[in-house]
Design an enzyme around this catalytic site. Structure first.
Site, PDB file in Angstrom:
ATOM      1  N   ARG A  98       1.777  11.628  -8.418  1.00 41.75           N
ATOM      2  CA  ARG A  98       1.058  11.554  -7.467  1.00 41.75           C
ATOM      3  C   ARG A  98       2.187  10.928  -6.523  1.00 41.75           C
ATOM      4  NH1 ARG A  98      -4.619  11.750  -7.780  1.00 41.75           N
ATOM      5  NH2 ARG A  98      -5.593  13.013  -8.928  1.00 41.75           N
ATOM      6  N   ASP A 132      -1.595  -6.231  14.258  1.00 43.76           N
ATOM      7  CA  ASP A 132      -1.863  -5.738  15.571  1.00 43.76           C
ATOM      8  C   ASP A 132      -3.001  -7.194  15.560  1.00 43.76           C
ATOM      9  OD1 ASP A 132      -4.582  -4.711  14.482  1.00 43.76           O
ATOM     10  OD2 ASP A 132      -2.783  -4.513  13.378  1.00 43.76           O
ATOM     11  N   ARG A 191       0.090  -9.048  -3.375  1.00 50.01           N
ATOM     12  CA  ARG A 191      -0.063  -8.067  -2.548  1.00 50.01           C
ATOM     13  C   ARG A 191       0.422  -8.097  -1.028  1.00 50.01           C
ATOM     14  NH1 ARG A 191      -2.241  -3.894   0.973  1.00 50.01           N
ATOM     15  NH2 ARG A 191      -3.490  -4.879   2.249  1.00 50.01           N
ATOM     16  N   ARG A 249       7.986  -4.148  13.015  1.00 49.32           N
ATOM     17  CA  ARG A 249       7.118  -4.235  11.917  1.00 49.32           C
ATOM     18  C   ARG A 249       8.013  -4.418  10.832  1.00 49.32           C
ATOM     19  NH1 ARG A 249       1.679  -0.926  12.040  1.00 49.32           N
ATOM     20  NH2 ARG A 249       1.000  -1.220  13.793  1.00 49.32           N
ATOM     21  N   SER A 292       0.234  -5.237   5.779  1.00 52.10           N
ATOM     22  CA  SER A 292      -0.309  -5.400   6.896  1.00 52.10           C
ATOM     23  C   SER A 292      -1.428  -5.770   7.286  1.00 52.10           C
ATOM     24  CB  SER A 292       0.042  -4.474   7.765  1.00 52.10           C
ATOM     25  OG  SER A 292      -0.772  -3.135   7.743  1.00 52.10           O
ATOM     26  N   ARG A 346       7.082   1.443   1.199  1.00 51.00           N
ATOM     27  CA  ARG A 346       7.696   0.214   0.950  1.00 51.00           C
ATOM     28  C   ARG A 346       7.996  -0.144   0.167  1.00 51.00           C
ATOM     29  NH1 ARG A 346       3.526  -2.440   3.542  1.00 51.00           N
ATOM     30  NH2 ARG A 346       4.007  -0.888   5.575  1.00 51.00           N
ATOM     31  N   GLY A 382       1.240  -0.957   0.083  1.00 53.11           N
ATOM     32  CA  GLY A 382       0.090  -0.098   0.216  1.00 53.11           C
ATOM     33  C   GLY A 382       0.739   0.886   0.169  1.00 53.11           C
TER      34      GLY A 382
END
Length: 241
Positions: free
Chosen positions: A47, A208, A91, A221, A94, A28, A24
């Site tokens: 963008r 989480d 994909r 993470r 998290s 990353r 996302g």
């Protein structure tokens, strides 16, 4: 193939590999390009949704951010599948764990993606569509994770439209039906793949645990996401059975 570039992607024809990893977060995507890929080019900055192509273990692979939510990943994955000749999108993101027995750092492979979204309405189907992963990608992901010693669970996830929900009991009701984790993109990705007759899989790192409040620190993470990246990269560059 439609004319490219598009309003959302600067890439020229041939600059994007057949296999694309899609986190996302575009940063990353940049991290993966800088730490795992060789001979990297940046094909998109529109963008700030960064996209890169390089090589991993001698195989060509691309990585590009997809943004948050189904409208965002819907745009980028549609263009990749239909305008740029991409054959598979993996994909990597998290997710909040709600399934019994899940632990922090576990990977969830989304076999199916429930959703509260109206994304499927566009297809005019006379019923309810069930978005699912490509079985070839899914089965190879299970094997790859096993080879790398990474714990995985396989099953349903929920791709939700709302992050801050007014319905505080919704997660427990989804969990009662066997849903393992909450995220926001897989269902749209799977529907776009089905529509384009292409392949898709969502690999999700549990960051989480919704019912206990446990969560990974920023450093933890990063470690978990590294495992997810390595599984996805190995999958993206391996031959389909």
């Amino acid at each position: 193939m439609a004319d490219v570039p598009t309003p959302h992607n600067d890439a020229l024809k041939g600059q994007i590999a057949k296999s694309v990893l899609m986190p996302g977060d575009p940063l990353r995507a940049q991290y993966i390009a800088e730490h795992y890929l060789e001979d990297v080019i940046c094909f998109n900055r529109v963008r700030n949704m960064l996209g890169f192509t390089g090589s991993y273990q001698g195989q060509r692979v691309s990585v590009m951010g997809g943004g948050m939510g189904m409208p965002s990943v819907g745009i980028y994955s549609f263009e990749l599948f239909n305008f740029y000749g991409v054959e598979q999108i993996i994909r990597i993101g998290s997710a909040g764990g709600i399934g019994e027995g899940l632990h922090l750092r576990d990977l969830v492979l989304a076999q199916g993606a429930c959703t509260d979204s109206n994304y499927a309405h566009q297809f005019g189907l006379p019923g309810t569509y069930a978005p699912i992963a490509d079985f070839g990608l899914l089965s190879r992901a299970v094997a790859t994770a096993g080879e790398l010693g990474v714990a995985v669970r396989v099953g349903n996830v929920l791709s939700q439209d709302i992050f801050y929900s007014a319905d505080q009991g919704a997660a427990k009701r989804w969990a009662s039906m066997g849903v393992l984790a909450l995220e926001m993109e897989a269902a749209a990705l799977y529907m776009n793949a089905a529509y384009a007759h292409k392949r898709a899989l969502a690999i999700l790192s549990i960051s989480d645990l919704v019912f206990t409040g446990e969560e990974l620190s920023a450093r933890e993470r990063q470690t978990s996401f590294t495992q997810m990246m390595e599984v996805a990269l190995s999958l993206a560059t391996s031959e389909e059975e």
